[in-house]
Design an enzyme around this catalytic site. Structure first.
Site, PDB file in Angstrom:
ATOM      1  N   LYS A   3      37.048  44.707  36.984  1.00 40.20           N
ATOM      2  CA  LYS A   3      36.558  45.016  38.333  1.00 40.20           C
ATOM      3  C   LYS A   3      35.251  45.764  38.177  1.00 40.20           C
ATOM      4  CE  LYS A   3      37.961  44.478  42.600  1.00 40.20           C
ATOM      5  NZ  LYS A   3      38.916  43.478  43.093  1.00 40.20           N
ATOM      6  N   ASP A  25      34.349  41.454  46.617  1.00 40.93           N
ATOM      7  CA  ASP A  25      35.455  42.309  47.051  1.00 40.93           C
ATOM      8  C   ASP A  25      34.899  43.016  48.294  1.00 40.93           C
ATOM      9  OD1 ASP A  25      38.263  43.370  45.995  1.00 40.93           O
ATOM     10  OD2 ASP A  25      37.210  45.133  46.712  1.00 40.93           O
TER      11      ASP A  25
HETATM   12  P1  NDP Z   1      35.648  43.272  53.464  1.00 46.27           P
HETATM   13  O1  NDP Z   1      34.575  44.200  53.083  1.00 46.27           O
HETATM   14  O2  NDP Z   1      35.299  41.874  53.867  1.00 46.27           O
HETATM   15  O3  NDP Z   1      36.528  43.884  54.643  1.00 46.27           O
HETATM   16  C1  NDP Z   1      37.120  45.117  54.546  1.00 46.27           C
HETATM   17  C2  NDP Z   1      37.754  45.474  55.872  1.00 46.27           C
HETATM   18  O4  NDP Z   1      38.491  46.687  55.759  1.00 46.27           O
HETATM   19  C3  NDP Z   1      36.717  45.713  56.966  1.00 46.27           C
HETATM   20  O5  NDP Z   1      37.246  45.275  58.196  1.00 46.27           O
HETATM   21  C4  NDP Z   1      36.571  47.236  56.941  1.00 46.27           C
HETATM   22  O6  NDP Z   1      36.089  47.790  58.161  1.00 46.27           O
HETATM   23  C5  NDP Z   1      38.002  47.646  56.687  1.00 46.27           C
HETATM   24  N1  NDP Z   1      38.087  48.990  56.104  1.00 46.27           N
HETATM   25  C6  NDP Z   1      37.357  49.513  55.085  1.00 46.27           C
HETATM   26  N2  NDP Z   1      37.716  50.767  54.811  1.00 46.27           N
HETATM   27  C7  NDP Z   1      38.711  51.057  55.663  1.00 46.27           C
HETATM   28  C8  NDP Z   1      39.499  52.207  55.878  1.00 46.27           C
HETATM   29  N3  NDP Z   1      39.335  53.305  55.142  1.00 46.27           N
HETATM   30  N4  NDP Z   1      40.440  52.140  56.858  1.00 46.27           N
HETATM   31  C9  NDP Z   1      40.617  51.041  57.609  1.00 46.27           C
HETATM   32  N5  NDP Z   1      39.887  49.917  57.444  1.00 46.27           N
HETATM   33  C10 NDP Z   1      38.955  49.923  56.487  1.00 46.27           C
HETATM   34  O7  NDP Z   1      36.650  43.238  52.229  1.00 46.27           O
HETATM   35  P2  NDP Z   1      37.748  42.150  51.825  1.00 46.27           P
HETATM   36  O8  NDP Z   1      38.362  41.563  53.025  1.00 46.27           O
HETATM   37  O9  NDP Z   1      37.150  41.271  50.805  1.00 46.27           O
HETATM   38  O10 NDP Z   1      38.808  43.075  51.048  1.00 46.27           O
HETATM   39  C11 NDP Z   1      39.860  43.745  51.714  1.00 46.27           C
HETATM   40  C12 NDP Z   1      40.938  44.123  50.715  1.00 46.27           C
HETATM   41  O11 NDP Z   1      41.430  42.947  50.062  1.00 46.27           O
HETATM   42  C13 NDP Z   1      40.477  45.041  49.585  1.00 46.27           C
HETATM   43  O12 NDP Z   1      41.571  45.855  49.200  1.00 46.27           O
HETATM   44  C14 NDP Z   1      40.180  44.058  48.439  1.00 46.27           C
HETATM   45  O13 NDP Z   1      40.260  44.690  47.181  1.00 46.27           O
HETATM   46  C15 NDP Z   1      41.300  43.068  48.652  1.00 46.27           C
HETATM   47  N6  NDP Z   1      41.118  41.732  48.075  1.00 46.27           N
HETATM   48  C16 NDP Z   1      39.998  40.998  48.326  1.00 46.27           C
HETATM   49  C17 NDP Z   1      39.875  39.715  47.820  1.00 46.27           C
HETATM   50  C18 NDP Z   1      38.723  38.852  48.128  1.00 46.27           C
HETATM   51  O14 NDP Z   1      38.716  37.707  47.677  1.00 46.27           O
HETATM   52  N7  NDP Z   1      37.742  39.279  48.891  1.00 46.27           N
HETATM   53  C19 NDP Z   1      40.913  39.163  46.934  1.00 46.27           C
HETATM   54  C20 NDP Z   1      42.083  39.986  46.803  1.00 46.27           C
HETATM   55  C21 NDP Z   1      42.152  41.227  47.342  1.00 46.27           C
HETATM   56  P3  NDP Z   1      34.509  47.889  58.483  1.00 46.27           P
HETATM   57  O15 NDP Z   1      34.083  46.508  58.841  1.00 46.27           O
HETATM   58  O16 NDP Z   1      34.431  48.864  59.603  1.00 46.27           O
HETATM   59  O17 NDP Z   1      33.864  48.385  57.225  1.00 46.27           O
HETATM   60  O1  2IT Z   2      40.946  41.641  44.152  1.00 42.97           O
HETATM   61  C1  2IT Z   2      40.675  40.461  43.910  1.00 42.97           C
HETATM   62  O2  2IT Z   2      41.503  39.689  43.419  1.00 42.97           O
HETATM   63  C2  2IT Z   2      39.333  39.989  44.246  1.00 42.97           C
HETATM   64  N1  2IT Z   2      38.540  40.748  44.790  1.00 42.97           N
HETATM   65  C3  2IT Z   2      38.913  38.587  43.895  1.00 42.97           C
HETATM   66  C4  2IT Z   2      38.426  38.539  42.479  1.00 42.97           C
HETATM   67  C5  2IT Z   2      37.842  37.225  42.052  1.00 42.97           C
HETATM   68  O3  2IT Z   2      37.391  37.194  40.897  1.00 42.97           O
HETATM   69  O4  2IT Z   2      37.804  36.265  42.815  1.00 42.97           O
END
Ligand code: NDP
Ligand code: 2IT
Length: 445
Positions: free
Chosen positions: A125, A165
């Protein structure tokens, strides 16, 4: 004190200032005890110590100039935790809360998640404490170029393959890849995933984490004879994972009644997901704008998990430790019967223990959100083969992978005689068994 407790105590002493990493390590280690009971020789071979020590941590300076010409400096990291199963693989997070402990917890989780996908990828990461909020496009571009100027030295299609992420989406991946491409002077498309379709991205990668989460939840429901039709769902977050989790949940007949962002949440019985996409994906705005523009629904500041909502399912898709014990109790009181994590570690270990006590079905992120990284690995395959699969082909493979991850959990439940609802121990055991087997087979790894 037995072997496991001793290793955990040592870790607390060394990394006590990294609470999120300790939390993740404790959860995994506590549940893989049966592996060590079956293999007493692992103590002599220091297998646990090897499992919790990152192979390499890179920390670097990221200087960049804002639009007024003022210089700023952020910290960048890449934690290359384990290359036992393949090239390091895992996302990049740009968020002001990022620190080394958070990078380590995410990289550690990624090892076992990636093992569960059955694809040949190790765990890593990276990211920065840079806050992308309110920055102009040229500022984001300059930041990404500076970040890649250093990161480039440590990655490559067979070495380490970052992706997105929180705070890192298609725009950032495009800028990062462009800079890598210029420095290396070679195409090497497989160095990053989550790319745009015009330069080597995969169809369905954008949707994959959220869709995969729902595919996993549907498997859990099938196993527990729970009909998804009409179930009321809370989806926290409104970013990449949350939006496509909500989309697939609705397609499958669930009713998403609430979503959130970092400032507040909306409750709406007739949720308009297209408007949420417009506000959050396109305009990078705030959910507080939603009710006035939708002409229905209500907005409240604070966490959606502090609201008293009646819902049968919850998909936490925002960030770590969104749900502590008191919020978990609220969810259960509101009728919640299934919780599947889209985010990484959105529930505290106390919240998870409470679900277990209450017989609530619970899926840990390393199983239920693995669809994103799995589809990243499919992007790598397409890049290597220099071809592109259709959306349907990728989506079908994603469904098969999520079913296979669920099946591995069910098998671990049987093999280790676990509580039939204990997906946490099952995912940890199934993922860790693979990593440990390969680690031991490769000698002093
Ligand atoms: P984004 O940046 O696209 O979205 C994050 C969301 O969470 C936004 O709506 C943000 O609000 C909100 N947020 C951030 N901080 C807080 C907080 N403290 N309290 C409440 N809401 C909050 O990120 P992703 O959707 O990519 O990632 C979300 C989660 O999923 C993370 O834990 C990430 O590690 C995990 N993940 C992501 C993957 C991916 O492929 N992208 C894969 C697997 C897991 P705002 O818009 O106001 O900032
Ligand atoms: O937490 C996760 O699995 C991710 N943010 C996606 C990682 C990736 O390499 O697609």
């Amino acid at each position: 004190m037995d072997y496991l407790e001793r290793v955990l105590a040592d870790l607390k002493e060394k990394d006590g200032a990294q609470p999120e990493f300790l939390q993740a390590a404790e959860e995994v280690l506590q549940s893989i005890r049966p592996i060590f009971e079956a293999h007493p020789e692992y103590e002599e071979q220091a297998v646990l110590e090897r499992l919790i020590e990152p192979e390499r941590i890179i920390q670097f300076k990221v200087p960049w100039r804002d639009d007024q010409g003022k210089m700023h400096v952020n910290r960048g990291w890449r934690v290359q935790f384990s290359s036992v199963l393949g090239p390091y693989k895992g996302g990049l997070r740009f968020h002001p809360s990022v620190n080394l402990g958070i990078m380590k917890f995410l990289a550690f989780e990624q090892i076992f998640k990636n093992a569960l996908t059955t694809l040949p990828i190790g765990g890593a990461k990276g990211g920065s404490d840079f806050d992308p909020k309110g920055k102009s496009d040229p500022e984001i571009l300059r930041f990404c170029q500076s970040f890649m100027l250093e990161l480039e030295k440590h990655i490559g299609p067979d070495v380490d393959v970052p992706a997105g992420d929180m705070g890192v989406g298609a725009r950032e991946i495009g800028y990062l890849y462009g800079q890598y491409r210029r420095i290396r002077g070679a195409s090497e498309r497989g160095v990053l995933t989550g790319k745009g379709l015009s330069y080597g991205g995969s169809l369905a990668r954008k949707e994959a984490t959220g869709y995969g989460l729902i595919y996993f939840a549907l498997e859990m429901m099938k196993r527990s004879h729970l009909d998804p039709q009409g179930l009321r769902a809370i989806v926290s977050g409104s970013g990449n994972v949350a939006i496509y989790a909500a989309e697939k949940a609705m397609q499958q007949g669930m009713r998403v009644i609430a979503m959130s962002d970092s400032k507040g949440y909306i409750v709406d019985e007739a949720l308009d997901l297209d408007l949420i996409k417009q506000i959050k994906e396109k305009e990078r705005g705030a959910l507080s704008e939603y009710p006035a523009r939708a002409k229905h629904g209500a907005y409240y500041p604070g966490s959606v998990y502090d609201a008293d909502l009646a819902a049968e399912v919850a998909f936490p898709c925002a960030t770590q430790n969104e749900i502590d014990l008191s919020r978990a109790k609220k969810l259960v009181l509101g009728g919640c019967r299934l919780i599947a994590e889209g985010a990484n570690m959105p529930n505290t270990n106390e919240a998870i223990a409470y679900y277990r006590e209450q017989g609530v079905l619970f899926a840990p992120g390393k199983a239920s959100n693995a669809g994103g990284v799995a589809t990243s690995a499919l992007e790598m395959s397409q890049n290597s083969m220099r071809l592109s699969w259709t959306f349907e082909e990728v989506d079908e493979k994603l469904q098969d992978i999520m079913k296979a991850i669920h099946e591995q959990c069910v098998q671990a439940i049987e093999q280790y005689h676990l509580d039939p609802k204990d997906y946490v121990s099952a995912a940890n055991l199934a993922g860790a068994a693979k990593v440990i087997e390969a680690m031991v087979a490769m000698g002093d790894y």
